[in-house]
Scaffold this motif. Sequence first.
Motif, PDB file in Angstrom:
ATOM      1  N   ARG A  14      -2.019  -2.151  12.349  1.00  0.00           N
ATOM      2  CA  ARG A  14      -1.441  -1.492  11.177  1.00  0.00           C
ATOM      3  C   ARG A  14      -1.723   0.002  11.182  1.00  0.00           C
ATOM      4  N   GLN A  15      -0.834   0.734  10.560  1.00  0.00           N
ATOM      5  CA  GLN A  15      -0.996   2.183  10.393  1.00  0.00           C
ATOM      6  C   GLN A  15      -1.559   2.462   9.009  1.00  0.00           C
ATOM      7  N   PRO A  16      -2.292   3.563   8.826  1.00  0.00           N
ATOM      8  CA  PRO A  16      -2.782   3.920   7.496  1.00  0.00           C
ATOM      9  C   PRO A  16      -1.617   4.132   6.521  1.00  0.00           C
ATOM     10  N   VAL A  17      -1.764   3.601   5.309  1.00  0.00           N
ATOM     11  CA  VAL A  17      -0.719   3.757   4.300  1.00  0.00           C
ATOM     12  C   VAL A  17      -1.075   4.828   3.272  1.00  0.00           C
ATOM     13  N   VAL A  18      -2.348   5.239   3.257  1.00  0.00           N
ATOM     14  CA  VAL A  18      -2.818   6.264   2.320  1.00  0.00           C
ATOM     15  C   VAL A  18      -3.723   7.217   3.086  1.00  0.00           C
ATOM     16  N   MET A  19      -3.662   8.499   2.712  1.00  0.00           N
ATOM     17  CA  MET A  19      -4.563   9.483   3.303  1.00  0.00           C
ATOM     18  C   MET A  19      -5.320  10.199   2.195  1.00  0.00           C
ATOM     19  N   ARG A  31      -1.198   0.730  -5.279  1.00  0.00           N
ATOM     20  CA  ARG A  31       0.162   0.377  -4.902  1.00  0.00           C
ATOM     21  C   ARG A  31       0.188  -0.286  -3.516  1.00  0.00           C
ATOM     22  N   GLY A  32      -0.574   0.277  -2.586  1.00  0.00           N
ATOM     23  CA  GLY A  32      -0.645  -0.289  -1.240  1.00  0.00           C
ATOM     24  C   GLY A  32      -1.247  -1.689  -1.239  1.00  0.00           C
ATOM     25  N   LEU A  33      -2.309  -1.890  -2.007  1.00  0.00           N
ATOM     26  CA  LEU A  33      -2.938  -3.210  -2.088  1.00  0.00           C
ATOM     27  C   LEU A  33      -2.001  -4.230  -2.720  1.00  0.00           C
ATOM     28  N   ASP A  34      -1.267  -3.810  -3.746  1.00  0.00           N
ATOM     29  CA  ASP A  34      -0.314  -4.717  -4.390  1.00  0.00           C
ATOM     30  C   ASP A  34       0.779  -5.150  -3.417  1.00  0.00           C
ATOM     31  N   SER A  35       1.178  -4.239  -2.536  1.00  0.00           N
ATOM     32  CA  SER A  35       2.258  -4.528  -1.594  1.00  0.00           C
ATOM     33  C   SER A  35       1.794  -5.265  -0.344  1.00  0.00           C
ATOM     34  N   HIS A  36       0.624  -4.897   0.174  1.00  0.00           N
ATOM     35  CA  HIS A  36       0.223  -5.366   1.507  1.00  0.00           C
ATOM     36  C   HIS A  36      -1.045  -6.215   1.551  1.00  0.00           C
ATOM     37  N   GLU A  37      -1.862  -6.201   0.527  1.00  0.00           N
ATOM     38  CA  GLU A  37      -3.156  -6.889   0.476  1.00  0.00           C
ATOM     39  C   GLU A  37      -4.204  -6.264   1.394  1.00  0.00           C
ATOM     40  N   LEU A  38      -3.849  -5.979   2.627  1.00  0.00           N
ATOM     41  CA  LEU A  38      -4.764  -5.411   3.615  1.00  0.00           C
ATOM     42  C   LEU A  38      -4.217  -4.049   4.017  1.00  0.00           C
ATOM     43  N   ILE A  39      -5.001  -2.985   3.756  1.00  0.00           N
ATOM     44  CA  ILE A  39      -4.502  -1.642   4.073  1.00  0.00           C
ATOM     45  C   ILE A  39      -5.557  -0.819   4.800  1.00  0.00           C
ATOM     46  N   LYS A  40      -5.040   0.155   5.544  1.00  0.00           N
ATOM     47  CA  LYS A  40      -5.879   1.166   6.178  1.00  0.00           C
ATOM     48  C   LYS A  40      -5.709   2.456   5.400  1.00  0.00           C
ATOM     49  N   ILE A  41      -6.822   3.183   5.275  1.00  0.00           N
ATOM     50  CA  ILE A  41      -6.837   4.475   4.596  1.00  0.00           C
ATOM     51  C   ILE A  41      -7.443   5.483   5.560  1.00  0.00           C
TER      52      ILE A  41
END
Length: 98
Positions: free
Chosen positions: A19-24, A40-50
């Motif tokens: 996965r690519q980071p969705v937030v910086m 917003r990212g967690l609501d959409s993807h559950e697992l996110i990179k920052i």
Amino acid sequence: MKPLTPAQRQFLKGLAHNRQPVVMIGNQGLTAAVLKEIERGLDSHELIKIKAASDAPDMRRAWLEEICTTTGAAPVQQIGKILVIYRAASKPVIVLPS
């Protein structure tokens, strides 16, 4: 959220790998706008990179802790400037191992 087991954390690390980071987090740090994007990212993807712009490891650790406390997410991993977090959705897409 209850803490992740080592097996769950390992499973999520594997999923996060491609996965690519969705937030910086930029030079202004962890602002309300950044936290809103993380939500917003967690609501959409559950697992996110920052991706964190700070060169200070202590600052990145503090941000990870604050993000998890604020959003109710669980920390999965921190490698350098990349933070990985997980929060199950109301209808989970990712099924964690027991």
